[in-house]
Scaffold this active site. Structure first.
Site, PDB file in Angstrom:
ATOM      1  N   GLN A  89       0.832  -1.205   0.000  1.00  0.00           N
ATOM      2  CA  GLN A  89       0.000   0.000   0.000  1.00  0.00           C
ATOM      3  C   GLN A  89       0.869   1.259   0.000  1.00  0.00           C
ATOM      4  O   GLN A  89       0.578   2.222  -0.727  1.00  0.00           O
ATOM      5  CB  GLN A  89      -0.928  -0.010   1.211  1.00  0.00           C
ATOM      6  CG  GLN A  89      -1.909   1.154   1.203  1.00  0.00           C
ATOM      7  CD  GLN A  89      -2.813   1.155   2.410  1.00  0.00           C
ATOM      8  OE1 GLN A  89      -2.610   0.386   3.359  1.00  0.00           O
ATOM      9  NE2 GLN A  89      -3.811   2.025   2.394  1.00  0.00           N
ATOM     10  N   LYS A 135       2.282   1.948  -3.399  1.00  0.00           N
ATOM     11  CA  LYS A 135       1.276   2.516  -4.294  1.00  0.00           C
ATOM     12  C   LYS A 135       1.022   3.982  -3.958  1.00  0.00           C
ATOM     13  O   LYS A 135       0.814   4.810  -4.850  1.00  0.00           O
ATOM     14  CB  LYS A 135      -0.026   1.720  -4.163  1.00  0.00           C
ATOM     15  CG  LYS A 135      -1.142   2.162  -5.104  1.00  0.00           C
ATOM     16  CD  LYS A 135      -0.831   1.808  -6.536  1.00  0.00           C
ATOM     17  CE  LYS A 135      -1.999   2.138  -7.460  1.00  0.00           C
ATOM     18  NZ  LYS A 135      -1.698   1.863  -8.875  1.00  0.00           N
ATOM     19  N   GLU A 136       1.029   4.313  -2.681  1.00  0.00           N
ATOM     20  CA  GLU A 136       0.715   5.671  -2.256  1.00  0.00           C
ATOM     21  C   GLU A 136       1.853   6.654  -2.514  1.00  0.00           C
ATOM     22  O   GLU A 136       1.620   7.761  -2.988  1.00  0.00           O
ATOM     23  CB  GLU A 136       0.373   5.682  -0.752  1.00  0.00           C
ATOM     24  CG  GLU A 136      -0.968   5.068  -0.397  1.00  0.00           C
ATOM     25  CD  GLU A 136      -2.140   5.964  -0.768  1.00  0.00           C
ATOM     26  OE1 GLU A 136      -1.907   7.104  -1.213  1.00  0.00           O
ATOM     27  OE2 GLU A 136      -3.290   5.522  -0.603  1.00  0.00           O
ATOM     28  N   SER A 137       3.079   6.259  -2.181  1.00  0.00           N
ATOM     29  CA  SER A 137       4.165   7.251  -2.164  1.00  0.00           C
ATOM     30  C   SER A 137       5.454   6.802  -2.824  1.00  0.00           C
ATOM     31  O   SER A 137       6.402   7.589  -2.889  1.00  0.00           O
ATOM     32  CB  SER A 137       4.469   7.625  -0.712  1.00  0.00           C
ATOM     33  OG  SER A 137       5.009   6.498  -0.022  1.00  0.00           O
ATOM     34  N   TYR A 171      -6.427   0.946  -7.920  1.00  0.00           N
ATOM     35  CA  TYR A 171      -5.731   1.080  -6.628  1.00  0.00           C
ATOM     36  C   TYR A 171      -5.851  -0.222  -5.842  1.00  0.00           C
ATOM     37  O   TYR A 171      -4.849  -0.772  -5.372  1.00  0.00           O
ATOM     38  CB  TYR A 171      -6.337   2.250  -5.861  1.00  0.00           C
ATOM     39  CG  TYR A 171      -5.771   2.470  -4.472  1.00  0.00           C
ATOM     40  CD1 TYR A 171      -4.634   3.240  -4.284  1.00  0.00           C
ATOM     41  CD2 TYR A 171      -6.394   1.936  -3.343  1.00  0.00           C
ATOM     42  CE1 TYR A 171      -4.121   3.464  -3.005  1.00  0.00           C
ATOM     43  CE2 TYR A 171      -5.893   2.153  -2.067  1.00  0.00           C
ATOM     44  CZ  TYR A 171      -4.757   2.918  -1.908  1.00  0.00           C
ATOM     45  OH  TYR A 171      -4.251   3.131  -0.645  1.00  0.00           O
TER      46      TYR A 171
END
Length: 540
Positions: A374, A377-379, A505
């Protein structure tokens, strides 16, 4: 046992139960977005409703009392009334007053639509190109912005003329036909341009008007696209216009072209590009119009407001804020780097922060490599990242969310991971009824990305569509996808959803988790065989 009001109404609408009792004011709200319910008769009249606040909240109590007094409602005797020299108002009241009066009431009413470009709910906050501009304009005037979204796009000019809003901000193109039709309204300074294009599938062999002979082009009545096609017919073009009645979202028609359900439609070039970025299988066939400017619209009898809007866009049109905002909604999709997994001293390292992910995974009962996937994917493991809407840190948590969780300084790696994991655990509590542990994770990820309200809407819609609301893949995810189309979003409590972002996502993270699991299992097997070999050698 206790049942949430929304769930109670949903059970009535779906036929699970026959009747329920609710407050009329609540029913008024539900009737706006939920079909399948109707009021039968009144059980009890004149039940008193009250606002409740802490006694020490003097300023708030004073404002509430003043508002009630304006409505000729007398507060209870034991509540102290505070004398405040401020003006309040009702957003539903019709008013055609200019900016000076608007400033006295403290808020300005924005007439808009509920979609990606204009105004929508995302990650618990209101987003959209038009909304962000309107919010900045309102703050410049020391005002709050209130959004008013009619059922149909065509209602916007009528509501403005009637005083039901103060200005239109909805990518409203400034065409000669509209200038002529809306004589009491004034277009302000333009701040963007679009071009109408004919769209088909990649294999469509159309490059001239003559190639459209006998073809059908789908378009929404009341939109500029429909008017453009009518003009082309009057000029001798031989095609049939098929009205789209199900939805007024541009992406509805573009999706239908991509899925092969219709052959051709018309879209603005920016909408087309966004759809291409999201993976739609579509192609630009030809340009149908010159560049058309869009602008905010005010009443002609509001010159102060018009002057303020024009001054605002003169100042902001080339500003960093404006350009970043425009890029955020109209810019091209950036190519993301691939994930890399390295071995360090024979130990697998998925990220620079594996130890922290393991720590908070254990505290909040998540697989640590799920959190790694996660965060990637986010940062992309950039702990100092702050995105365009303010989300920060490894897990891209919104500052307001972190504040509610009691965590600050999100760009500190440990704080960022702690906030994201704690928020995931909080969201997970809403999905304990999901079919499998994997579904629990999928629902939680979707809520983290899109917002809890949109996922709850999708579960209700899944049930209405004959899908399983306890299952994510091929069930609730299909319902969430529908919420980007007005036909469905106008019946959803939380409206339009950027599902085209949320679906990949969830999918990408769950696939990455599977990759991590397979790598860990392979490494575990290798270590086991190595240990077995050492033991056999020792026995020899």
């Amino acid at each position: 046992h206790s049942i949430a009001h929304d769930d109670l109404i949903e059970r009535v609408a779906s036929g699970e139960i026959d009747y329920s009792v609710v407050n009329e004011c609540d029913l008024n709200d539900w009737e706006e977005y939920r079909i399948g319910i109707r009021r039968i008769f009144v059980l009890r009249n004149n039940v008193e409703l009250v606002y409740v606040a802490r006694r020490e909240a003097g300023g708030l109590i004073g404002k509430l009392n003043r508002h009630l007094e304006e409505l000729n409602i007398t507060p209870p005797d034991d509540v102290k009334t505070f004398d405040l020299n401020d003006d309040t108002g009702n957003t539903a009241d019709a008013s055609t007053d200019d900016l000076d009066v608007i400033k006295k009431r403290g808020f300005i009413r924005m007439l808009t639509t509920n979609d990606f470009f204009t105004c929508h709910l995302h990650k618990g906050g209101i987003r959209g190109f038009e909304y962000e501009l309107a919010d900045r304009f309102a703050k410049d005037q020391n005002l709050a912005v209130v959004t008013i979204i009619p059922a149909e796009f065509e209602e916007l000019p009528k509501l403005l003329a009637e005083g039901k809003g103060d200005f239109i901000a909805a990518n409203f193109t400034m065409t000669p036909e509209r200038v002529h039709a809306f004589k009491d309204l004034a277009f302000c300074a333009p701040y963007g341009e679009v071009t109408q294009i004919l769209v088909g599938r990649p294999d469509a062999d159309v490059s001239r008007l003559s190639d459209l002979a006998g073809k059908k082009i789908h378009a929404r009545p009341g939109k500029n696209h429909f008017d453009t096609l009518r003009k082309m017919q009057l000029m001798g073009a031989d095609f049939t216009i098929v009205p789209i009645k199900e939805d007024n979202s541009a992406f509805f028609a573009l999706r239908q072209v991509s899925d092969g359900k219709i052959d051709f439609t018309v879209a603005d070039d920016v909408q087309f590009q966004l759809a291409v970025n999201q993976g739609f299988r579509i192609k630009k066939l030809m340009t149908l119009s010159p560049r058309q400017s869009f602008a905010w619209v005010v009443r002609k009898n509001n010159p102060r407001l018009a002057a303020a809007v024009n001054k605002f866009f003169k100042k902001e049109n080339k500003s960093t804020f404006f350009n970043l905002c425009k890029k955020r909604y109209y810019g091209a999709k950036e190519k993301q780097p691939e994930s890399r997994i390295v071995a360090k001293n024979r130990l697998l390292v998925f990220s620079p922060y594996d130890d922290l992910f393991k720590k908070y995974g254990e505290i909040y009962h998540f697989l640590w490599y799920f959190l790694v996937a996660q965060a990637y994917k986010e940062s992309r493991f950039n702990a100092s990242l702050v995105n365009s809407i303010g989300a920060a840190g490894l897990m891209q948590v919104m500052p307001d969310t972190a504040k509610e969780l009691g965590i600050t300084n999100l760009t500190d790696p440990e704080n960022g991971i702690a906030a994201g994991t704690k928020y995931m655990a909080k969201l997970r509590e809403h999905f304990t009824d999901a079919a499998t542990p994997r579904d629990v994770l999928c629902f939680t990820l979707a809520a983290y990305n899109a917002g809890l309200g949109h996922v709850l809407d999708a579960r209700k819609l899944a049930k209405q569509q004959g899908l399983d609301p306890r299952v994510w893949f091929n069930h609730t995810e299909k319902a969430l996808e529908l919420l980007q189309y007005r036909k469905y979003s106008k019946q959803a409590k939380y409206g339009y959803c950027r599902s085209s972002e949320t679906l990949p996502y969830v999918r990408d993270i769950m696939l990455q988790v599977l990759v991590y699991w397979e790598i860990l299992e392979t490494e575990k097997k290798r270590l086991s065989e190595t240990e077995k070999g050492k033991n056999n050698k020792a026995k020899e």
